[in-house]
Design an enzyme around this catalytic site. Structure first.
Site, mmCIF file in Angstrom:
data_model
loop_
_atom_site.group_PDB
_atom_site.id
_atom_site.type_symbol
_atom_site.label_atom_id
_atom_site.label_comp_id
_atom_site.label_asym_id
_atom_site.label_seq_id
_atom_site.Cartn_x
_atom_site.Cartn_y
_atom_site.Cartn_z
ATOM 1 N N ASP A 14 0.837 -1.200 0.000
ATOM 2 C CA ASP A 14 0.000 0.000 0.000
ATOM 3 C C ASP A 14 0.873 1.253 0.000
ATOM 4 O O ASP A 14 1.297 1.743 1.050
ATOM 5 C CB ASP A 14 -0.949 -0.023 1.198
ATOM 6 N N LYS A 36 -0.472 -7.707 -3.313
ATOM 7 C CA LYS A 36 -1.674 -6.912 -3.520
ATOM 8 C C LYS A 36 -1.302 -5.476 -3.841
ATOM 9 O O LYS A 36 -0.501 -4.848 -3.133
ATOM 10 C CB LYS A 36 -2.573 -6.909 -2.281
ATOM 11 N N ASP A 62 -6.754 -5.128 -6.058
ATOM 12 C CA ASP A 62 -7.874 -4.884 -5.150
ATOM 13 C C ASP A 62 -8.448 -3.485 -5.380
ATOM 14 O O ASP A 62 -8.125 -2.542 -4.663
ATOM 15 C CB ASP A 62 -7.389 -5.039 -3.706
ATOM 16 N N LYS A 64 -11.944 -3.037 -5.762
ATOM 17 C CA LYS A 64 -13.274 -3.005 -5.146
ATOM 18 C C LYS A 64 -14.285 -2.257 -6.016
ATOM 19 O O LYS A 64 -14.910 -1.287 -5.586
ATOM 20 C CB LYS A 64 -13.206 -2.389 -3.752
ATOM 21 N N LEU A 65 -14.462 -2.713 -7.241
ATOM 22 C CA LEU A 65 -15.377 -2.033 -8.156
ATOM 23 C C LEU A 65 -16.801 -2.051 -7.606
ATOM 24 O O LEU A 65 -17.269 -3.055 -7.070
ATOM 25 C CB LEU A 65 -15.332 -2.705 -9.527
ATOM 26 N N ASP A 67 -20.359 -0.099 -9.018
ATOM 27 C CA ASP A 67 -21.050 0.868 -9.869
ATOM 28 C C ASP A 67 -22.183 0.116 -10.570
ATOM 29 O O ASP A 67 -22.442 -1.049 -10.272
ATOM 30 C CB ASP A 67 -20.066 1.482 -10.883
ATOM 31 N N PRO A 69 -24.032 -2.079 -13.405
ATOM 32 C CA PRO A 69 -23.445 -3.237 -14.094
ATOM 33 C C PRO A 69 -22.680 -2.892 -15.362
ATOM 34 O O PRO A 69 -21.591 -3.448 -15.603
ATOM 35 C CB PRO A 69 -24.667 -4.113 -14.389
ATOM 36 N N ASN A 70 -23.212 -2.004 -16.196
ATOM 37 C CA ASN A 70 -22.541 -1.675 -17.458
ATOM 38 C C ASN A 70 -21.172 -1.048 -17.213
ATOM 39 O O ASN A 70 -20.199 -1.349 -17.917
ATOM 40 C CB ASN A 70 -23.417 -0.736 -18.276
ATOM 41 N N THR A 71 -21.087 -0.180 -16.218
ATOM 42 C CA THR A 71 -19.816 0.479 -15.910
ATOM 43 C C THR A 71 -18.800 -0.516 -15.360
ATOM 44 O O THR A 71 -17.611 -0.486 -15.713
ATOM 45 C CB THR A 71 -20.045 1.626 -14.918
ATOM 46 N N THR A 121 -13.125 -4.567 6.923
ATOM 47 C CA THR A 121 -12.644 -4.892 8.259
ATOM 48 C C THR A 121 -12.545 -3.671 9.168
ATOM 49 O O THR A 121 -12.344 -3.809 10.375
ATOM 50 C CB THR A 121 -11.272 -5.588 8.198
ATOM 51 N N GLN A 191 -7.926 -1.257 11.733
ATOM 52 C CA GLN A 191 -8.713 -2.478 11.631
ATOM 53 C C GLN A 191 -9.461 -2.710 12.936
ATOM 54 O O GLN A 191 -8.959 -2.393 14.020
ATOM 55 C CB GLN A 191 -7.805 -3.688 11.341
ATOM 56 N N GLY A 211 -0.359 -6.167 5.341
ATOM 57 C CA GLY A 211 0.297 -5.011 4.753
ATOM 58 C C GLY A 211 1.338 -4.390 5.659
ATOM 59 O O GLY A 211 2.519 -4.740 5.621
ATOM 60 N N ARG A 212 0.909 -3.460 6.499
ATOM 61 C CA ARG A 212 1.841 -2.666 7.287
ATOM 62 C C ARG A 212 2.774 -3.469 8.186
ATOM 63 O O ARG A 212 3.948 -3.075 8.340
ATOM 64 C CB ARG A 212 1.058 -1.629 8.105
#
Length: 232
Positions: A14, A36, A62, A64-65, A67, A69-71, A121, A191, A211-212
């Site tokens: 990140d 990731k 990652d 996290k889409l 919107d 459905p078409n987009t 989380t 978290q 991550g961290r």
């Protein structure tokens, strides 16, 4: 059932800095099953840089889409050249959105796993209540999990506290990717629903995301190696 699973480590890089991400990726590569990259890096540097940093490593992209459905379908088509091993959508985007994402994943030259994010989380019962969701994280995770898997998701992103519940209800098939994992004694940061790597593995996680505790360690390679050893 959980004891027979092998849990892999995903190292979360990140950062917005290409050099830093590349350095981390090379350091953790021998110890992590995947890396990731997420919103911070992709927005700062674009998709070609994502592929550059990932190199030959398995990539959990990652984004996290979430919107219409078409987009989301169009966004998935744009992600095909990145050759990610895993892609994420928000389960709360609904059945039609997840179905559209699955269709595009199936059409990619390198078919990624489609993972649906259940409840972040960083959210607890009080935070969910503020958004109008009653019943707490566990109930919402289960609702979204059944919806997402029924719409074609290969697996779920959930906190370690929901893994056992999901395994008991849904069996061994769904791929469970689990953030909110912190080695014992490490600060949990923002978290709220966390476990140690060993606890998450025992619960039945397929992958843990860390991550961290890796990237902010004095020696990221050693930190990743220690977590991998704990999983083994």
């Amino acid at each position: 059932m959980a004891g027979a699973r092998r849990t892999g480590l995903i190292a979360a890089l990140d950062t917005a800095d290409i050099q830093e991400a590349t350095r981390w990726a090379r350091a953790v590569g021998p110890h992590a099953g995947a890396i990731k990259l997420g919103l911070e890096f992709a927005y700062a540097n674009g998709l070609p840089a994502v592929r550059q940093v990932a190199d030959d490593a398995a990539l959990f992209l990652d984004l996290k889409l979430h919107d219409i459905p078409n987009t989301v379908a169009g966004a998935m088509r744009s992600l095909a050249p990145v050759r990610a091993a895993m892609l994420t959508v928000h389960a709360s985007g609904g059945r039609a959105m997840i179905e559209a994402a699955r269709i595009e994943c199936d059409a990619m030259p390198v078919r990624p796993l489609l993972l649906a994010v259940t409840v972040l989380t960083s959210l607890d019962a009080e935070a969910l209540h503020e958004t109008g969701i009653a019943g707490g994280p566990r109930q919402q995770v289960m609702r979204l999990a059944r919806l997402a898997l029924g719409a074609g998701a290969d697996g779920l992103v959930c906190s370690p506290h929901e893994v056992t519940m999901l395994r008991d209800a849904l069996g061994a098939a769904p791929v469970l990717v689990v953030p909110g994992v912190r080695p014992a004694g490490v600060e949990i940061g923002d978290q709220k629903r966390v476990m140690t790597p060993r606890q998450a593995a025992a619960a039945g996680a397929d992958w843990i995301v860390v991550g961290r505790p890796i990237t902010r360690a004095a020696d990221p390679a050693a930190a990743a190696a220690a977590i991998a050893a704990e999983l083994a």
